[in-house]
Design an enzyme around this catalytic site. Structure first.
Site, PDB file in Angstrom:
ATOM      1  N   SER A  78       0.821  -1.217   0.000  1.00  0.00           N
ATOM      2  CA  SER A  78       0.000   0.000   0.000  1.00  0.00           C
ATOM      3  C   SER A  78       0.854   1.266   0.000  1.00  0.00           C
ATOM      4  O   SER A  78       1.938   1.304   0.569  1.00  0.00           O
ATOM      5  CB  SER A  78      -0.905   0.017   1.243  1.00  0.00           C
ATOM      6  OG  SER A  78      -1.854  -0.994   1.171  1.00  0.00           O
ATOM      7  N   SER A 104       2.331  -3.140   8.442  1.00  0.00           N
ATOM      8  CA  SER A 104       2.315  -3.915   9.687  1.00  0.00           C
ATOM      9  C   SER A 104       3.722  -4.363  10.010  1.00  0.00           C
ATOM     10  O   SER A 104       4.476  -4.727   9.109  1.00  0.00           O
ATOM     11  CB  SER A 104       1.418  -5.146   9.544  1.00  0.00           C
ATOM     12  OG  SER A 104       0.098  -4.748   9.322  1.00  0.00           O
ATOM     13  N   GLU A 142      -2.876 -13.993   1.912  1.00  0.00           N
ATOM     14  CA  GLU A 142      -3.367 -13.092   2.941  1.00  0.00           C
ATOM     15  C   GLU A 142      -4.868 -13.293   3.176  1.00  0.00           C
ATOM     16  O   GLU A 142      -5.359 -13.148   4.273  1.00  0.00           O
ATOM     17  CB  GLU A 142      -3.074 -11.651   2.523  1.00  0.00           C
ATOM     18  CG  GLU A 142      -3.191 -10.646   3.654  1.00  0.00           C
ATOM     19  CD  GLU A 142      -2.652  -9.281   3.255  1.00  0.00           C
ATOM     20  OE1 GLU A 142      -2.376  -9.071   2.058  1.00  0.00           O
ATOM     21  OE2 GLU A 142      -2.527  -8.426   4.142  1.00  0.00           O
ATOM     22  N   GLU A 156     -15.387  -4.150   0.125  1.00  0.00           N
ATOM     23  CA  GLU A 156     -15.936  -3.742  -1.169  1.00  0.00           C
ATOM     24  C   GLU A 156     -15.115  -4.349  -2.311  1.00  0.00           C
ATOM     25  O   GLU A 156     -15.659  -4.773  -3.338  1.00  0.00           O
ATOM     26  CB  GLU A 156     -15.959  -2.206  -1.267  1.00  0.00           C
ATOM     27  CG  GLU A 156     -17.040  -1.563  -0.402  1.00  0.00           C
ATOM     28  CD  GLU A 156     -16.812  -1.740   1.094  1.00  0.00           C
ATOM     29  OE1 GLU A 156     -15.641  -1.733   1.537  1.00  0.00           O
ATOM     30  OE2 GLU A 156     -17.803  -1.906   1.834  1.00  0.00           O
TER      31      GLU A 156
END
Lengths: 385, 387
Positions: free
Chosen positions: B128, B160, B243, B368
């Site tokens: 990200s 993370s 993941e 979504e």
């Protein structure tokens, strides 16, 4: 661990689907609304030829000695095709209850006819007011507070009750005083009968839901608004994806519960209760979403969607509905270290094997059936496996 | 279908359970980005490593136990059942390592995998970016190839384990002229190199453990690329699938949360509405568990299911959130109260778990995005308009 249906069970599903496609098309289902019985005799004959009424009947009475799991594909398909017959009662709960709770003499009298399909059954749990398909049943099994009794048709008076689903046929059943035969093991077997109703109606519900979603997906792919297929809009796509996620998991819970019932696993009845809850909630969502994504066309009498919508609503609210099962599920003890239901079931040290001999027999049964179907010209194209 | 573990599997479960019980830490650990917490986690990780339990699913040749998927599931269930500490090197064990195993060279595997196992290197994921979340392919961090070096520039975020990590596996744009999904490479590099700045980010429930990572002219060897140059998007799919994958004992954690809710419902007098909601959540927990098992069975047979991981991720986060929402609702006005904050100012478990379930609806692809995958790949619905 094995989560796949056997080759025999898959072949059985394919045969059933063919029978339903031929004998229970939507046009045919509409025609049946206006007939006296509302039921297609040829459809029942085909199911009997398939051996469906024999699955839960022990071999010594002319049955196939199969299990709840063997019947699961048929019940899912009956939802997919919107078949109106009371199959959960007639193929699953009724025969299994007779096999468990009747005397040898009673079994010898009733079960061979049940297995052949010449004697149809219906069944009602205690507290149920409306009995489906009593008018075409030769044997009517009524669960009461203290006992379970079996009535032949001429021992009862039937009064029809109209359903919002034009295909469902419901009746109040009033036995003549002093008539009927008591099932000696009836009371003890009632809770297992209820579990079969939970898992079996769950399979019908997930089948109904799958079909509603399929119809909706097909519709939103071709319906254009704003210059695009409406299925490309997230507002539409996400409704269908959400319902799909519920139905996918509910289907898994129903199949697992059916398998655990077949294995006579401890906690199998809890699993059936939980599966019923998931199936109702998933179908509820599929029902809501499918009408919404069809839009106005789905609200017309001409469109076939309402056949499934109404059956779905009827099956949600029948058999004790959702709320009471959910309350009972809330009361289940959270036994075990962390409350995982299946880890308790699967972690036990001495496995109990299912009593199924269906697989061996059925292969031949299906082959015979395939030949029969071909002979009577029901099947065109490939032969059933 | 046959829902029965084999005698060997049951025996394996007893062995794992006995070892974990015997060797488990007794106290709850501090967060791993505190000095004390890191030491506690390291000690536990060393114990797992020496017993061979660091990465049960990895092949034996690279230091794993080579367990099949069912044995891994059993291991994860037993690990979760005892409420043992979150693995320190989760991103390396579950994502980075398996990606290197699937696509890396022998040299890369020799260089990198041992460090993941013994935690001498802690890995984090650099996917990200501030401008590339759901639309990951719009990432802008560049990797300029000059001879035998790649020079990285850009910013990664929501990282993370960022504050404790020493290595990052990242997606960087190595061909700016190529179309979106092309021209991206999957690289692994050392976060101690010059030009790397890691700024911890505190999460809303008080946990740190999150970071943003700034990359300014970071020079890494060209041998850092996993798989072919400019083929990183495809390589990353391995990591993304893992993941969202088969659980890792989350169905066990879900059942534990449910048990806590059942106790709260009992304590509050078990009114009908609360029992119904509990019953429904219990039903979905059962269904979630069975779907996890069924997917494990499919994969164990060598089959594939591209959509089921998205269905599971969507349902997991919804069921989990509903359980914790209900738990808080049962507490009435007590729900908002906090007796004592944990180390680093983190909220107590019931709040942490609740907020964590909310995070679960966002990370690893928002719900979504999962619905897009289910709708488009599963149902075959027409795609969103995209660039």
């Amino acid at each position: 661990m094995n989560y796949e249906f056997t080759a025999e069970q898959q072949a059985f599903r394919a045969s059933v689907r063919k029978v339903f496609e031929h004998g229970a098309s939507a046009a045919r289902l509409r025609q049946l609304w206006d007939t006296e019985t509302g039921r297609a005799a040829d459809l029942w004959d085909d199911l009997s030829t398939l051996g469906a009424p024999a699955i839960l009947v022990p071999e010594e009475y002319g049955g196939l000695g199969g299990t709840e799991l063997d019947l699961c594909p048929l019940l899912e398909e009956s939802g997919w095709a919107c078949v109106p017959d009371a199959l959960v009662e007639g193929l699953l709960a009724g025969p299994a209850l007779l096999a468990e709770a009747a005397t040898e003499e009673q079994k010898a009298k009733w079960l061979p006819g049940v297995a052949r399909g010449s004697s149809r059954l219906t069944f009602a749990l205690p507290g149920t007011r409306y009995v489906p398909d009593a008018h075409v049943s030769d044997l009517i099994i009524l669960g009461g507070r203290d006992e379970v009794r079996v009535y032949e048709r001429d021992e009862v008076a039937l009064a029809p009750v109209r359903s919002m689903d034009p295909a469902r046929r419901l009746f109040t059943v009033t036995p003549r005083p002093g008539s009927g035969a008591r099932l000696p093991g009836g009371r003890a077997a009632l809770s297992r009968a209820e579990s079969r109703i939970h898992a079996g109606s769950g399979a019908v519900l997930t089948g109904l839901a799958e079909r509603m979603l399929r119809m909706s997906v097909d519709h939103v792919k071709v319906r254009h608004q704003f210059g695009r297929p409406v299925g490309s809009f997230q507002a539409v796509k996400h409704l269908l994806a959400q319902a799909t996620s519920l139905v996918t998991l509910a289907t898994r819970s129903v199949r697992s519960a059916s398998c655990l019932l077949a294995q006579r696993a401890p906690h199998a009845q809890d699993a059936a209760l939980l599966a019923r809850i998931c199936a109702v909630e998933a179908e509820f969502e599929a029902n809501r979403v499918s009408l919404q994504t069809h839009g106005g066309i789905g609200f017309t009498f001409e469109h076939d969607l309402h056949l499934w919508l109404k059956r779905g609503k009827a099956m949600e609210t029948a058999y004790g509905g959702h709320r009471e099962p959910a309350r009972r599920a809330g009361l289940l003890p959270m036994s075990g270290r962390h409350g995982v239901l299946t880890t308790q079931i699967l972690g036990r040290s001495s496995p109990i094997r299912p009593q199924s001999r269906l697989s061996g027999l059925c292969g031949n049964g299906y082959m015979l059936l395939g030949v029969c179907l071909l002979l009577v010209g029901l099947v065109t194209g490939e032969a059933p496996a | 279908m046959e829902l029965e573990f084999s005698p060997e599997q049951r025996e394996f479960r007893s062995r794992v359970r006995a070892w974990l019980r015997e060797n488990r830490p007794t106290a709850r650990f501090d967060p791993p980005d505190t000095e004390h917490g890191f030491a506690q986690h390291m000690q536990w990780e060393k114990r797992l490593f020496h017993a061979g339990y660091a990465a049960p699913g990895w092949p034996a040749e690279v230091g794993g136990l080579g367990l099949d998927l069912w044995a891994q599931l059993i291991y994860e269930e037993e690990y979760a059942r005892l409420g043992l500490p979150e693995r320190l090197n989760k991103m390396g064990l579950l994502h980075g390592g398996p990606t290197v195993l699937a696509h890396g060279t022998e040299q890369q595997q020799r260089d990198w995998l041992p460090g993941i196992l013994d935690c001498s290197e802690i890995w984090c994921q650099g996917f990200s970016e501030p401008g590339a979340g759901s639309d990951l392919a719009s990432l802008r961090t560049t990797g300029t190839i000059t001879g035998d070096e790649i020079i990285l520039n850009g910013q990664k975020t929501w990282t993370s384990a960022g504050p404790i990590a020493t290595k990052m596996f990242a997606l960087v744009r190595t061909d700016p002229a190529a179309a979106r999904h092309h021209g991206i490479s999957f690289v692994v590099f050392d976060l101690r190199r010059p030009g790397v700045e890691v700024r911890p980010l505190r999460q809303l429930h008080g946990h740190s453990g999150f970071a943003e990572v700034f990359l300014t002219d970071v020079r890494i060897p060209a041998t850092s690329v996993v798989g072919p140059v400019n083929d990183g998007w495809r390589i990353a799919q391995t990591s993304l699938r893992l993941e969202r994958g088969v659980g890792r004992g989350v169905h066990t954690k879900l059942a534990q949360a449910l048990r806590g809710l059942a106790e709260a419902v009992q304590d509050a007098g078990a009114d009908t509405g609360a029992l119904q909601r509990l019953g429904s959540l219990r039903a979905w927990t059962f269904a979630y568990e069975q779907a996890t098992y069924a997917l494990t069975d499919t994969l164990a047979r060598g089959g594939a299911d591209e959509v089921m991981p998205s269905i599971l991720k969507l349902r997991l986060s919804e069921i989990q959130t509903a359980i914790w929402e209900e738990r808080l609702a049962m507490l009435g006005e007590e729900a908002e109260t906090v007796d004592e904050l944990g180390p680093g100012g983190e909220l107590p478990p019931r709040h942490r778990e609740y907020w964590h379930s909310r995070a679960n609806e966002i990370f690893a692809g928002t719900n979504e995005i999962q619905k897009n995958i289910i709708g488009e790949q599963g149902l075959g619905l027409p795609r969103e308009p995209r660039r």
